[in-house]
Enzyme design. Sequence first.
Site, mmCIF file in Angstrom:
data_model
loop_
_atom_site.group_PDB
_atom_site.id
_atom_site.type_symbol
_atom_site.label_atom_id
_atom_site.label_comp_id
_atom_site.label_asym_id
_atom_site.label_seq_id
_atom_site.Cartn_x
_atom_site.Cartn_y
_atom_site.Cartn_z
ATOM 1 N N LEU A 142 0.822 -1.225 0.000
ATOM 2 C CA LEU A 142 0.000 0.000 0.000
ATOM 3 C C LEU A 142 0.854 1.271 0.000
ATOM 4 O O LEU A 142 0.312 2.367 -0.137
ATOM 5 C CB LEU A 142 -0.893 0.020 1.257
ATOM 6 N N LYS A 154 9.265 7.354 -7.367
ATOM 7 C CA LYS A 154 10.249 6.350 -6.922
ATOM 8 C C LYS A 154 9.552 5.198 -6.191
ATOM 9 O O LYS A 154 9.879 4.031 -6.388
ATOM 10 C CB LYS A 154 11.259 6.995 -5.957
ATOM 11 N N LYS A 180 8.880 -12.616 -4.814
ATOM 12 C CA LYS A 180 9.459 -13.699 -5.633
ATOM 13 C C LYS A 180 10.397 -14.565 -4.765
ATOM 14 O O LYS A 180 10.317 -15.789 -4.771
ATOM 15 C CB LYS A 180 10.227 -13.041 -6.789
ATOM 16 N N TYR A 203 1.632 10.736 -9.730
ATOM 17 C CA TYR A 203 0.864 9.701 -9.019
ATOM 18 C C TYR A 203 0.243 8.716 -10.022
ATOM 19 O O TYR A 203 0.456 7.509 -9.933
ATOM 20 C CB TYR A 203 -0.221 10.374 -8.190
HETATM 21 N N1 NAD Z 1 -7.559 6.561 0.312
HETATM 22 C C1 NAD Z 1 -7.999 6.523 -0.930
HETATM 23 O O1 NAD Z 1 -9.070 7.070 -1.229
HETATM 24 C C2 NAD Z 1 -7.231 5.772 -1.996
HETATM 25 C C3 NAD Z 1 -7.784 5.718 -3.290
HETATM 26 C C4 NAD Z 1 -7.075 5.043 -4.271
HETATM 27 C C5 NAD Z 1 -5.886 4.400 -3.982
HETATM 28 N N2 NAD Z 1 -5.379 4.477 -2.725
HETATM 29 C C6 NAD Z 1 -4.090 3.815 -2.479
HETATM 30 O O2 NAD Z 1 -4.170 3.047 -1.287
HETATM 31 C C7 NAD Z 1 -2.909 3.111 -0.599
HETATM 32 C C8 NAD Z 1 -3.132 3.642 0.802
HETATM 33 O O3 NAD Z 1 -3.694 4.946 0.701
HETATM 34 P P1 NAD Z 1 -3.957 5.855 1.961
HETATM 35 O O4 NAD Z 1 -5.149 6.654 1.672
HETATM 36 O O5 NAD Z 1 -3.906 5.023 3.179
HETATM 37 O O6 NAD Z 1 -2.694 6.836 1.877
HETATM 38 P P2 NAD Z 1 -1.689 7.301 3.025
HETATM 39 O O7 NAD Z 1 -0.837 8.362 2.415
HETATM 40 O O8 NAD Z 1 -2.469 7.613 4.266
HETATM 41 O O9 NAD Z 1 -0.845 5.993 3.296
HETATM 42 C C9 NAD Z 1 0.236 5.583 2.513
HETATM 43 C C10 NAD Z 1 1.374 5.229 3.432
HETATM 44 O O10 NAD Z 1 2.520 4.877 2.650
HETATM 45 C C11 NAD Z 1 3.672 5.394 3.311
HETATM 46 N N3 NAD Z 1 4.758 5.497 2.333
HETATM 47 C C12 NAD Z 1 4.805 6.298 1.228
HETATM 48 N N4 NAD Z 1 5.976 6.119 0.576
HETATM 49 C C13 NAD Z 1 6.664 5.175 1.261
HETATM 50 C C14 NAD Z 1 7.944 4.566 1.093
HETATM 51 N N5 NAD Z 1 8.750 4.878 0.072
HETATM 52 N N6 NAD Z 1 8.342 3.643 2.017
HETATM 53 C C15 NAD Z 1 7.547 3.303 3.058
HETATM 54 N N7 NAD Z 1 6.334 3.865 3.272
HETATM 55 C C16 NAD Z 1 5.895 4.791 2.380
HETATM 56 C C17 NAD Z 1 3.209 6.726 3.873
HETATM 57 O O11 NAD Z 1 4.004 7.205 4.935
HETATM 58 C C18 NAD Z 1 1.794 6.385 4.337
HETATM 59 O O12 NAD Z 1 1.761 5.943 5.674
HETATM 60 C C19 NAD Z 1 -1.994 3.994 -1.439
HETATM 61 O O13 NAD Z 1 -1.228 3.165 -2.272
HETATM 62 C C20 NAD Z 1 -2.970 4.815 -2.257
HETATM 63 O O14 NAD Z 1 -2.371 5.215 -3.460
HETATM 64 C C21 NAD Z 1 -6.027 5.148 -1.732
#
Ligand code: NAD
Length: 309
Positions: free
Chosen positions: A72, A90, A104, A144
């Site tokens: 996530l 990245k 894997k 994004y």
């Molecule tokens: N919330 C939504 O409505 C929504 C919609 C579509 C997709 N998503 C996807 O679901 C996932 C979770 O979303 P969310 O709303 O909880 O977002 P969020 O930003 O609250 O959580 C994402 C987490 O990833 C961590 N993170 C980012 N880059 C990182 C890295 N390089 N190494 C380690 N940790 C890292 C952040 O610190 C954060 O805690 C994401 O991939 C997001 O793109 C969320």
Amino acid sequence: MRVLVTGGAGFIGTNLVRRLLSEGHYVICVDNLITGKKENIEDLLDKENFVFFEQDINEPTDYGDVDWIFHLASIGSVYHYLNHPVETLKTGGIGTINMLEYAKEKNARILFSSTSEVYGDPEVHPQNEDYRGNVSSIGPRSCYDESKRYAEALMMAYHRKYNVDTRIARIFNTYGPYMDPDDRRVLPNFISQGLKGEPMTIYGDGSQTRSYCYVDDTVEGLMRLMETDYHLPVNIGNPEEYTILETAEIVCEVMGIEKNFVFMPLPEDDPMRRRPDITRAKEILGWEPGVKFRDGLKETIKWFQKRLQ
Ligand SMILES: NC(=O)c1ccc[n+]([C@@H]2O[C@H](COP(=O)([O-])OP(=O)(O)OC[C@H]3O[C@@H](n4cnc5c(N)ncnc54)[C@H](O)[C@@H]3O)[C@@H](O)[C@H]2O)c1
């Protein structure tokens, strides 16, 4: 199961981690806290079946043996990814490759949290998984959108070439407890502004639409997808569609406050319509959202009140 959750201190991650722990799984939570919050998981740190790595997934790391990986980690809110475009790309690229290599090596199943943003500003409505999207590769949001499209391509490449056991969830707007009140997404914005007695900011004339899925429903969808053997993308979202203006009005109604809105120009690349076609999720996962918008909002507002105190 030993379950690795990347981004586990973020909004959806925290809810997922709690669900996994409640089912007795051992959870390895990884987060670099770029947008996540340690306070989201603070109460879990002394649990026997929980471990937290404050770690950037772009650095290859040994997390021990794992059966499942929920990948996530990503910067989920527009406000934050516009401020961190390179980190966002990245993490979608290098971070996803690292997690796929880990899957894997450990022979683990891996689920990637993709997004409705892969559809961009869609020309078909509602969006089903076969629609290829209308995304600008150079616009401000491309960091994004394209990171997610590239990560989906990586998932499919590792599946086809190395037979990695992959899953792709295309998540639509999700809301609920553990959202960051300051992350400027639509509902946190409206709720925080309402609680502070400030006018709610509406971009454009508010006629653009969104659909909102309560986080417990989203987490249920992710769990079900993990348990299938389906490798193609599956939309996880709520097909009820509201204009932004209607959304603000409903938030006011549920909060019991007077309507007080301020209108600002629409940001570049802001999608006009968003609504998932969830036929595939219904057929393959037997899943559809169950929480009504007003009920989910009540829970979210309660949680925001607690957090903002
Ligand atoms: N919330 C939504 O409505 C929504 C919609 C579509 C997709 N998503 C996807 O679901 C996932 C979770 O979303 P969310 O709303 O909880 O977002 P969020 O930003 O609250 O959580 C994402 C987490 O990833 C961590 N993170 C980012 N880059 C990182 C890295 N390089 N190494 C380690 N940790 C890292 C952040 O610190 C954060 O805690 C994401 O991939 C997001 O793109 C969320």
